[in-house]
Design a protein around this motif. Structure first.
Motif, PDB file in Angstrom:
ATOM      1  N   LEU A 139      44.948  38.360 -61.446  1.00 18.30           N
ATOM      2  CA  LEU A 139      46.589  38.210 -60.596  1.00 18.30           C
ATOM      3  C   LEU A 139      46.886  37.329 -61.099  1.00 18.30           C
ATOM      4  CD1 LEU A 139      43.261  37.245 -57.696  1.00 18.30           C
ATOM      5  CD2 LEU A 139      44.692  39.575 -57.841  1.00 18.30           C
ATOM      6  N   ALA A 140      48.142  37.119 -60.132  1.00 18.92           N
ATOM      7  CA  ALA A 140      49.063  36.964 -60.331  1.00 18.92           C
ATOM      8  C   ALA A 140      48.798  34.849 -60.005  1.00 18.92           C
ATOM      9  CB  ALA A 140      50.873  36.591 -61.074  1.00 18.92           C
ATOM     10  N   ALA A 141      49.886  34.083 -60.595  1.00 16.92           N
ATOM     11  CA  ALA A 141      49.583  32.951 -59.832  1.00 16.92           C
ATOM     12  C   ALA A 141      51.233  32.599 -59.767  1.00 16.92           C
ATOM     13  CB  ALA A 141      48.727  31.847 -60.285  1.00 16.92           C
ATOM     14  N   VAL A 142      51.601  32.380 -58.486  1.00 14.76           N
ATOM     15  CA  VAL A 142      53.326  32.249 -58.563  1.00 14.76           C
ATOM     16  C   VAL A 142      54.129  30.844 -57.301  1.00 14.76           C
ATOM     17  CG1 VAL A 142      55.655  33.166 -57.615  1.00 14.76           C
ATOM     18  CG2 VAL A 142      53.887  34.736 -58.434  1.00 14.76           C
ATOM     19  N   THR A 143      54.009  30.180 -57.837  1.00 11.35           N
ATOM     20  CA  THR A 143      54.607  29.015 -57.114  1.00 11.35           C
ATOM     21  C   THR A 143      55.664  29.185 -56.598  1.00 11.35           C
ATOM     22  OG1 THR A 143      53.112  27.700 -58.114  1.00 11.35           O
ATOM     23  CG2 THR A 143      54.655  26.014 -57.235  1.00 11.35           C
ATOM     24  N   SER A 166      48.819  34.022 -54.887  1.00 15.57           N
ATOM     25  CA  SER A 166      47.772  34.627 -55.488  1.00 15.57           C
ATOM     26  C   SER A 166      48.454  36.246 -55.547  1.00 15.57           C
ATOM     27  CB  SER A 166      46.288  34.181 -55.578  1.00 15.57           C
ATOM     28  OG  SER A 166      45.674  35.193 -56.838  1.00 15.57           O
ATOM     29  N   LEU A 167      48.394  36.788 -56.679  1.00 12.60           N
ATOM     30  CA  LEU A 167      49.411  38.190 -56.051  1.00 12.60           C
ATOM     31  C   LEU A 167      48.830  39.699 -57.190  1.00 12.60           C
ATOM     32  CD1 LEU A 167      53.462  37.318 -55.613  1.00 12.60           C
ATOM     33  CD2 LEU A 167      51.778  37.783 -53.880  1.00 12.60           C
ATOM     34  N   LEU A 168      48.387  40.233 -56.220  1.00 10.56           N
ATOM     35  CA  LEU A 168      48.936  41.557 -57.674  1.00 10.56           C
ATOM     36  C   LEU A 168      49.389  42.227 -58.688  1.00 10.56           C
ATOM     37  CD1 LEU A 168      46.238  44.306 -54.903  1.00 10.56           C
ATOM     38  CD2 LEU A 168      45.232  43.357 -56.990  1.00 10.56           C
ATOM     39  N   PRO A 169      49.150  42.254 -59.496  1.00 10.90           N
ATOM     40  CA  PRO A 169      51.174  42.657 -60.450  1.00 10.90           C
ATOM     41  C   PRO A 169      51.686  43.473 -60.005  1.00 10.90           C
ATOM     42  CG  PRO A 169      48.218  42.843 -61.878  1.00 10.90           C
ATOM     43  CD  PRO A 169      48.266  42.242 -60.341  1.00 10.90           C
ATOM     44  N   ALA A 170      52.572  43.631 -59.794  1.00 11.67           N
ATOM     45  CA  ALA A 170      53.910  43.995 -58.738  1.00 11.67           C
ATOM     46  C   ALA A 170      54.753  43.110 -59.423  1.00 11.67           C
ATOM     47  CB  ALA A 170      52.996  44.685 -58.011  1.00 11.67           C
ATOM     48  N   ALA A 171      56.373  44.263 -58.925  1.00 11.54           N
ATOM     49  CA  ALA A 171      57.166  43.391 -58.793  1.00 11.54           C
ATOM     50  C   ALA A 171      57.441  43.091 -57.180  1.00 11.54           C
ATOM     51  CB  ALA A 171      58.470  44.243 -59.291  1.00 11.54           C
ATOM     52  N   ILE A 186      64.354  35.661 -53.581  1.00 16.21           N
ATOM     53  CA  ILE A 186      63.980  35.728 -54.640  1.00 16.21           C
ATOM     54  C   ILE A 186      63.787  37.486 -55.451  1.00 16.21           C
ATOM     55  CG2 ILE A 186      62.539  34.255 -54.937  1.00 16.21           C
ATOM     56  CD1 ILE A 186      63.928  33.409 -57.578  1.00 16.21           C
ATOM     57  N   GLY A 187      64.100  37.586 -56.242  1.00 19.50           N
ATOM     58  CA  GLY A 187      63.250  39.044 -57.323  1.00 19.50           C
ATOM     59  C   GLY A 187      61.618  38.149 -58.036  1.00 19.50           C
ATOM     60  N   VAL A 188      60.827  38.874 -57.793  1.00 21.08           N
ATOM     61  CA  VAL A 188      59.480  38.171 -58.336  1.00 21.08           C
ATOM     62  C   VAL A 188      58.659  38.926 -59.312  1.00 21.08           C
ATOM     63  CG1 VAL A 188      56.648  36.821 -59.026  1.00 21.08           C
ATOM     64  CG2 VAL A 188      58.854  35.375 -57.146  1.00 21.08           C
ATOM     65  N   VAL A 189      58.359  38.851 -60.417  1.00 21.84           N
ATOM     66  CA  VAL A 189      57.589  40.062 -61.160  1.00 21.84           C
ATOM     67  C   VAL A 189      56.356  38.996 -61.858  1.00 21.84           C
ATOM     68  CG1 VAL A 189      56.930  41.031 -63.556  1.00 21.84           C
ATOM     69  CG2 VAL A 189      59.857  41.391 -62.410  1.00 21.84           C
ATOM     70  N   ALA A 190      55.034  40.299 -60.937  1.00 25.55           N
ATOM     71  CA  ALA A 190      53.715  38.546 -61.154  1.00 25.55           C
ATOM     72  C   ALA A 190      53.226  39.810 -62.057  1.00 25.55           C
ATOM     73  CB  ALA A 190      52.875  39.048 -59.656  1.00 25.55           C
ATOM     74  N   LEU A 191      52.231  38.842 -63.134  1.00 23.29           N
ATOM     75  CA  LEU A 191      52.206  39.684 -64.116  1.00 23.29           C
ATOM     76  C   LEU A 191      50.378  38.791 -64.186  1.00 23.29           C
ATOM     77  CD1 LEU A 191      54.929  39.163 -67.659  1.00 23.29           C
ATOM     78  CD2 LEU A 191      53.984  41.071 -65.674  1.00 23.29           C
ATOM     79  N   PRO A 192      49.626  39.544 -65.039  1.00 19.92           N
ATOM     80  CA  PRO A 192      48.155  38.812 -64.995  1.00 19.92           C
ATOM     81  C   PRO A 192      48.061  38.396 -65.592  1.00 19.92           C
ATOM     82  CG  PRO A 192      48.188  41.795 -65.716  1.00 19.92           C
ATOM     83  CD  PRO A 192      49.925  41.002 -65.202  1.00 19.92           C
ATOM     84  N   GLY A 193      47.338  37.788 -65.229  1.00 22.13           N
ATOM     85  CA  GLY A 193      47.139  36.221 -65.437  1.00 22.13           C
ATOM     86  C   GLY A 193      47.947  34.912 -66.201  1.00 22.13           C
ATOM     87  N   ALA A 194      48.985  35.242 -65.271  1.00 24.43           N
ATOM     88  CA  ALA A 194      50.844  34.523 -65.634  1.00 24.43           C
ATOM     89  C   ALA A 194      50.445  33.375 -64.021  1.00 24.43           C
ATOM     90  CB  ALA A 194      51.285  35.672 -65.560  1.00 24.43           C
ATOM     91  N   THR A 195      51.249  32.464 -64.908  1.00 30.63           N
ATOM     92  CA  THR A 195      51.190  31.459 -63.918  1.00 30.63           C
ATOM     93  C   THR A 195      53.094  30.911 -64.276  1.00 30.63           C
ATOM     94  OG1 THR A 195      48.615  30.471 -64.274  1.00 30.63           O
ATOM     95  CG2 THR A 195      50.992  29.028 -63.276  1.00 30.63           C
TER      96      THR A 195
END
Length: 317
Positions: A139-143, A166-171, A186-195
């Motif tokens: 999963l991705a962690a986006v603040t 906490s998001l599944l990888p996707a845009a 805003i657009g967000v690219v959520a990458l696995p394991g990324a903060t």
């Protein structure tokens, strides 16, 4: 006599032939069972491998189907699954490049395309109840920080921004919420394991001030109906102690409701320009009954405001 012997010999030969064929058929059946067992075992071994579990997770992300994600066993919130339904773009061309297994832990290196760019990531999997399951490294962690409000939405999913998303990888497109009152995304690219950290420049829609004004008017009109000294939630201060020792009855009359102005950060407001008349009946300091009228020609109240869904909550000072 000779014909009888010949007949017996032929019958015996037929019986021996049947027994032989019976043995052959039985042996063939055993071989088939063994082969089938080996095939099933090999298939089971392959499907139960960490590599195949990582592949299954990548295929689920590519599919965009929440049911496929849930089938992998990864722990993910209902909000994240709902947001996944509204992803702007999905993982593609995903592949497992290598896998290292150590006991009940495994590490899979993967590559994929997302947001028109190639990426690499490391997935950690754990063996649980006889199967390999990706952990939160998938999963991705986006603040998210925002200039107005405390919540964001992705499609129909709403998240409080006090904690990382906490998001599944996707845009995704992340918008301030509620959309009826606030504007900004805003657009967000959520990458696995990324903060990741991102900020949204948000602003009020005209309906936001209207909603706060409407809710404040309702609260103040409830205060107007009271027949006792006002509670703290009414924003009313009456200097009755200079004339009265005790108050028996209060009559409020709002001649003009104060007008709301929201603070820039959207968490507080000021309402001014109101006119309030309060008539108090009680006991004067000399013990006599007395009625006194107070008028405020520039009545102002202050308070805090929060938006939750399409509801507006006010705390009036």
């Amino acid at each position: 006599m000779s014909d009888h012997r010949a007949t017996d010999q032929h019958a015996g030969a037929r019986r021996r032939s049947k027994r032989v064929w019976g043995w052959v058929i039985a042996a063939a059946a055993v071989v088939l069972l063994v082969v089938a067992g080996l095939i099933i075992w090999q298939s089971s071994s392959r499907s139960d491998s960490a590599e195949n579990a990582a592949e299954a997770y990548l295929r689920a992300l590519e599919s965009g189907e929440r049911s496929a994600v849930e089938a992998t066993g990864i722990v993910v919130s209902d909000e994240a699954l709902l947001a996944f339904d509204s992803a702007e773009s999905l993982v593609s061309d995903a592949t497992v490049t290598s896998v290292d297994e150590t006991g009940s832990q495994a590490t899979a290196r993967v590559s994929f395309v997302l947001g028109d760019a190639a990426h690499e990531a490391v997935l950690t999997l754990a063996r649980s109840d006889g199967r390999w399951i990706p952990d939160d490294s998938g999963l991705a962690a986006v603040t998210v920080s925002q200039t107005v409000g405390t919540a964001v939405s992705i499609g129909e999913a709403v998240f409080e921004t006090s904690e990382p998303l906490s998001l599944l990888p996707a845009a995704y497109t992340v918008a301030v919420a509620p959309a009826a009152y606030l504007s900004g995304s805003i657009g967000v690219v959520a990458l696995p394991g990324a903060t990741d950290e991102t900020a949204i420049e948000a602003s009020f829609r005209p309906d936001a001030t209207d909603a706060v004004q409407q809710r404040l008017d309702e609260l103040l009109q409830e205060c107007e109906a009271e027949t006792a000294l006002p509670s703290d939630g009414c924003g009313v201060r009456i200097p009755w102690g200079t004339e009265l020792r005790a108050v028996d009855d209060v009559a409020f009359r709002i001649e003009t409701l104060p007008t709301v102005v929201l603070a820039d950060d959207g968490t507080s407001f000021t309402a001014s320009g109101g006119e309030l008349v309060a008539t108090l009946t009680g006991t004067a300091h000399d013990g006599t009954e007395r009625t006194t009228t107070y008028r405020s020609e520039n009545w102002a109240v202050h308070g805090e405001v929060s938006f939750a869904g399409n509801e507006t909550t006010l705390t009036v000072w």
